[in-house]
Design a protein around this motif. Structure first.
Motif, mmCIF file in Angstrom:
data_model
loop_
_atom_site.group_PDB
_atom_site.id
_atom_site.type_symbol
_atom_site.label_atom_id
_atom_site.label_comp_id
_atom_site.label_asym_id
_atom_site.label_seq_id
_atom_site.Cartn_x
_atom_site.Cartn_y
_atom_site.Cartn_z
ATOM 1 N N SER A 34 -5.626 10.238 -2.103
ATOM 2 C CA SER A 34 -6.268 10.400 -3.404
ATOM 3 C C SER A 34 -7.533 9.549 -3.511
ATOM 4 O O SER A 34 -8.518 9.968 -4.135
ATOM 5 C CB SER A 34 -5.287 10.040 -4.521
ATOM 6 O OG SER A 34 -4.795 8.728 -4.343
ATOM 7 N N LEU A 35 -7.538 8.357 -2.914
ATOM 8 C CA LEU A 35 -8.706 7.483 -3.001
ATOM 9 C C LEU A 35 -9.902 8.064 -2.247
ATOM 10 O O LEU A 35 -11.032 8.053 -2.758
ATOM 11 C CB LEU A 35 -8.365 6.095 -2.463
ATOM 12 C CG LEU A 35 -7.366 5.276 -3.286
ATOM 13 C CD1 LEU A 35 -7.035 3.976 -2.582
ATOM 14 C CD2 LEU A 35 -7.909 5.021 -4.678
ATOM 15 N N PRO A 59 1.725 3.322 -10.182
ATOM 16 C CA PRO A 59 2.456 2.451 -9.255
ATOM 17 C C PRO A 59 3.813 3.036 -8.899
ATOM 18 O O PRO A 59 4.487 3.647 -9.734
ATOM 19 C CB PRO A 59 2.610 1.149 -10.047
ATOM 20 C CG PRO A 59 2.610 1.585 -11.476
ATOM 21 C CD PRO A 59 1.694 2.775 -11.550
ATOM 22 N N ALA A 62 -3.690 8.002 -7.961
ATOM 23 C CA ALA A 62 -4.126 6.814 -7.226
ATOM 24 C C ALA A 62 -3.702 5.517 -7.913
ATOM 25 O O ALA A 62 -3.486 4.502 -7.244
ATOM 26 C CB ALA A 62 -5.644 6.834 -7.050
ATOM 27 N N THR A 63 -3.582 5.540 -9.233
ATOM 28 C CA THR A 63 -3.275 4.318 -9.976
ATOM 29 C C THR A 63 -1.822 4.220 -10.411
ATOM 30 O O THR A 63 -1.390 3.162 -10.867
ATOM 31 C CB THR A 63 -4.159 4.228 -11.233
ATOM 32 O OG1 THR A 63 -3.967 5.404 -12.036
ATOM 33 C CG2 THR A 63 -5.615 4.129 -10.845
ATOM 34 N N THR A 118 -6.998 10.482 -10.215
ATOM 35 C CA THR A 118 -7.038 9.079 -10.644
ATOM 36 C C THR A 118 -5.654 8.618 -11.071
ATOM 37 O O THR A 118 -5.241 7.487 -10.778
ATOM 38 C CB THR A 118 -8.030 8.906 -11.798
ATOM 39 O OG1 THR A 118 -9.329 9.355 -11.390
ATOM 40 C CG2 THR A 118 -8.113 7.454 -12.229
ATOM 41 N N ASP A 137 2.409 4.724 -1.254
ATOM 42 C CA ASP A 137 2.006 5.755 -2.190
ATOM 43 C C ASP A 137 3.207 6.625 -2.527
ATOM 44 O O ASP A 137 4.293 6.488 -1.970
ATOM 45 C CB ASP A 137 0.863 6.603 -1.620
ATOM 46 C CG ASP A 137 1.244 7.229 -0.278
ATOM 47 O OD1 ASP A 137 2.396 7.062 0.150
ATOM 48 O OD2 ASP A 137 0.379 7.871 0.327
ATOM 49 N N ASN A 195 0.808 -1.222 0.000
ATOM 50 C CA ASN A 195 0.000 0.000 0.000
ATOM 51 C C ASN A 195 0.840 1.270 0.000
ATOM 52 O O ASN A 195 0.405 2.305 0.489
ATOM 53 C CB ASN A 195 -0.918 0.006 1.229
ATOM 54 C CG ASN A 195 -1.897 -1.149 1.200
ATOM 55 O OD1 ASN A 195 -2.373 -1.536 0.139
ATOM 56 N ND2 ASN A 195 -2.186 -1.702 2.364
#
Length: 323
Positions: free
Chosen positions: A234-235, A260, A257-258, A254, A81, A79
């Protein structure tokens, strides 16, 4: 040495340095073996690991890798970020900058440790030759100065450049992207601060021309909201906003959040698949393979055994399933 897991490489170097004396004496013992091949290989390896260049390089790499080992472990979390990643990279980057500024004192300590770890012989600098341009003919007054200029400083500079190229060069744009999260809006109130990140992703935004107007409304939306009620990731921000009202900001969040940080999660799935679908299980169907892979990856999910047995018993089969 593992070809895919860098954390294992870190630990391998650290363990090799710790067991250096035991490995050296074990090779010396193997030199007395009656088997010619074993004796010859042990002789070559013992001479190689007791070489001045090898020992100094081992101590330098072990020192640097011990600093990056926590970073490598942190970057493999599921998890993680971008903000957390850049904070950890910045910390490590600052440590290496301090080592570079105090290079003389840092290498003096390493060189002292190398002198203590030499089991046979002394540390000598290789002979310099004027005509041979392929040799590492670095001018020096002592072996310590030679190895500092030929091994320590080049490797340290390369390490710092790689950290900067791979991580910190993108930190400016990512920091602006993170500032769109309501919890960080209090530190940024100028619309011009957001224009750079919008320009960076201009080609994939739904309507770039209305971005300035969206930012004004976005700042006004969260202006009177307390810090406790503001989304922090962000989520959570995406779930608390409307795409129809903020299409450009929704797209940027988005992306954040996506996007990687590493490929560790994807590589874990490939490693799991390699363990499950062996040559003995080559006839396994896609449904069963997917189920076994999910069970192996998400081991923390609690399963109801009674429900699984009930569903398994309902499948059509030639024989009755009786417990």
């Amino acid at each position: 040495m593992c070809e895919t897991r860098w954390v294992d490489r870190h630990e391998s170097l650290i363990r090799f340095k710790e067991l250096y004396k035991a490995i050296y004496y074990a090779l010396k013992k193997l030199e007395e073996c009656s088997n010619i091949e074993t004796s010859r290989t042990a002789f070559q390896l013992s001479n190689s690991i007791n070489n001045s260049v090898f020992i100094i390089a081992l101590h330098v790499i072990e020192k640097f890798f011990s600093l990056t080992l926590p970073l490598s472990t942190a970057l493999q979390k599921v998890n993680i970020d971008l903000s957390y990643c850049y904070e950890r990279v910045t910390d490590v980057y600052q440590i290496f900058k301090e080592i570079r500024e105090n290079g003389d004192d840092e290498f003096k300590q390493i060189f002292s440790n190398v002198e203590e770890s030499m089991l046979e012989g002394i540390i000598e600098a290789p002979r310099t030759v004027g005509r041979h341009t392929a040799r590492n003919n670095i001018p020096s007054d002592s072996p310590e100065q030679y190895y500092k200029r030929s091994i320590f400083l080049p490797f340290l500079d390369h390490f710092i450049c790689q950290l900067q190229d791979r991580f910190t060069n993108h930190h400016h744009v990512m920091a602006k992207l993170q500032s769109l999260i309501p919890n960080f809006l209090k530190t940024t109130t100028d619309i011009k601060d957001f224009q750079e990140v919008a320009l960076f992703y201009k080609d994939i935004l739904p309507n770039y021309e209305t971005f300035d107007a969206e930012i004004k409304i976005w700042l006004a939306k969260w202006k009177n909201v307390s810090d406790r009620d503001r989304p922090t990731t962000s989520l959570t921000t995406l779930s608390a906003m409307s795409y129809d009202f903020f299409p450009n900001i929704h797209s940027l969040l988005t992306i954040m959040a996506t996007l990687p940080v590493t490929t560790a999660t994807a590589e874990r799935s490939f490693s799991t698949l390699r363990r499950l679908k062996t040559y003995l299980r080559n006839n396994m169907g896609e449904t069963r393979l997917t189920g076994l892979a999910l069970l192996n990856i998400y081991r923390n999910v609690d399963l109801n055994v009674e429900e699984i047995i009930d569903r398994f018993a309902m499948l059509p089969r030639k024989w009755d399933f009786i417990l």
